[in-house]
Motif scaffolding. Structure first.
Motif, short mmCIF file in Angstrom:
data_model
loop_
_atom_site.label_atom_id
_atom_site.label_comp_id
_atom_site.label_asym_id
_atom_site.label_seq_id
_atom_site.Cartn_x
_atom_site.Cartn_y
_atom_site.Cartn_z
N ALA A 228 4.77 15.62 -20.37
CA ALA A 228 5.15 16.38 -19.18
C ALA A 228 6.54 16.99 -19.33
N SER B 158 -0.62 11.92 -8.63
CA SER B 158 0.68 12.14 -8.01
C SER B 158 0.52 12.91 -6.71
N ALA C 77 0.75 16.65 -7.27
CA ALA C 77 -0.09 17.16 -8.36
C ALA C 77 -0.39 18.64 -8.24
N LEU D 154 3.28 9.72 -16.74
CA LEU D 154 2.22 10.63 -17.14
C LEU D 154 1.93 10.52 -18.63
N ASP E 63 2.91 7.21 -5.74
CA ASP E 63 1.80 7.63 -6.60
C ASP E 63 0.82 6.49 -6.87
N ARG F 291 -6.57 7.52 -14.54
CA ARG F 291 -5.90 8.81 -14.35
C ARG F 291 -4.73 8.61 -13.40
N TYR F 292 -3.64 9.25 -13.70
CA TYR F 292 -2.47 9.17 -12.83
C TYR F 292 -2.59 10.21 -11.72
N TYR G 201 -1.17 17.68 -17.03
CA TYR G 201 -0.20 16.61 -17.23
C TYR G 201 -0.84 15.24 -16.98
N GLY G 202 -1.83 15.21 -16.12
CA GLY G 202 -2.46 13.94 -15.80
C GLY G 202 -3.41 13.44 -16.89
N GLY H 88 -0.60 14.39 -21.12
CA GLY H 88 0.76 13.88 -21.29
C GLY H 88 1.75 14.95 -21.69
#
Length: 383
Positions: A250, A234, A237, A204, A283, A231-232, A244-245, A248
């Motif tokens: 996290a 999860s 999520a 993240l 993910d 974009r991450y 957090y996505g 950062g």
């Protein structure tokens, strides 16, 4: 940072190759099948302990041989370190630094940092999520080598938990041993959540730091195209803060609790299927063009631009962290149009060292003048 010397023995097609290098551009020219990509693959292996072409080490050993050797001399801010890697079929690999053995092969990580752009990178855009997870984890380790251990610990726990899920699922269906098995599973849930939170938090944070570089790099190589973002995503999520996505930093405790809660919610499904359905191994790194997924929507040129932008963004991020990486461009100029060639050449000129492979000299932009090496008939020699 630059590589002063590369030597390989029984690596891929090479019985032996010895290459003296210097800062600045170096171009390896040779027809397809002559082994030029094998040389930069060896360099990448010294940096990452992995290949950009294959998932296992066995193909790296020359046919009929029991081991391969890769030696590099790396100069960073005036200090030279040598790395020697022994790749052995069916056995643990071994490593030396300045001729002295190190306890673990991964202890060499961080001595050499490379960013490699190759035709295989098109899979970053068009391939499965596993390709993009691998990209993130390799960059994460280049940036912070200790995450090689975090990833190894996570993979080990994941394998053990999957084995337990499979056996517990069989026991549940047979109506025996459910209590003991599920009690043990609780323990492995904790292990997986702890290691998974560490890996997830690092990813993240990495994506948050990489995202602005990616958007800028894509705009540079494809200014007429739609804006690009990453974009991450999860699978848990909805159980941790959405920011957090994108921002950062996290919180590992929050992520640990979220992973544990998700495991409890998915337990029946996991027992039925015998695999872990929750964690960073499920993910995705989302690549988007103007809010549309790049995979399936991007044209061929846009896909190439996105792949190139991911590598250029990685390069800029590593430079920002300090310790400029070696830039390796493996047979990619033939795949790019004039504008993308020019942009890549422009970035390359700023690198302390850039290694380029090409089938014919005409594929390489004139700006990348410097040392030229001819790769032919099992030999590499400077022109």
């Amino acid at each position: 940072m630059y590589v002063r010397h590369l030597q390989v023995t029984d690596f891929r097609s090479w019985e032996h190759a010895d290459l003296e290098l210097e800062p600045g551009p170096a171009v390896l020219v040779g027809q397809n099948g002559q082994g030029k990509t094998n040389l930069v693959e060896a360099l990448g292996y010294a940096a990452t302990l992995g290949s950009h072409r294959v998932a296992t080490d066995a193909p790296l050993i020359r046919h009929g041989c029991s081991r391969a050797i890769v030696r590099t001399a790396v100069v960073n801010e005036g200090r030279e370190l040598t790395i020697e890697l022994e790749i052995t079929a069916g056995k643990a690999n071994r490593a030396r630094v300045n001729r002295g053995p190190v306890p673990r092969t991964r202890d060499v990580l961080g001595i050499l940092r490379t960013v490699l752009f190759a035709p295989e990178d098109l899979a970053l855009v068009r391939g499965d999520p596993g390709e993009r997870r691998r990209f993130l984890d390799e960059l994460l380790v280049l940036r912070t080598p200790r995450y090689a251990g975090v990833r190894a610990d996570y993979d080990r726990v994941l394998r053990q938990r999957n084995a337990l899920l499979k056996s517990s699922g069989h026991a549940r269906r047979a109506g025996s041993g459910r209590g003991d098995a599920l009690g043990t599973l609780d323990v492995w849930d904790g292990h997986l959540a702890r290691h998974g939170a560490e890996l997830l938090a690092a990813r993240l944070d990495l994506v948050a730091d990489l995202a602005p570089h990616l958007t800028a790099a894509y705009a540079g190589v494809a200014p007429e195209s739609r804006p690009a973002t990453i974009r991450y995503r999860s699978g848990i999520a909805d159980l941790f803060p959405a920011e957090y996505g994108t921002t950062g930093r996290a919180d590992r405790e929050v992520l640990t609790d979220a992973l544990l809660a998700a495991m409890v919610a998915h337990r029946d499904q996991e027992l039925d299927r015998g695999v872990s359905l929750v964690g960073p191994h499920r993910d995705e790194l989302e690549l988007t063009l103007d809010r549309h997924p790049a995979k399936g929507y991007a044209s061929h040129g846009e896909s190439w631009s996105f792949a190139l932008a991911l590598r250029l963004a990685s390069y800029e991020l590593l430079r920002e962290d300090g310790g400029e990486p070696v830039l390796v461009l493996d047979d990619v100029f033939a795949e790019l149009d004039r504008r993308r060639r020019e942009r890549l050449a422009e970035v390359s000129l700023a690198a302390e060292q850039v290694l380029v492979t090409a089938a014919v000299p005409e594929d390489v932009p004139a700006e990348l003048t410097g040392a030229r090496y001819l790769v032919s008939d099992g030999e590499v020699r400077r022109e």
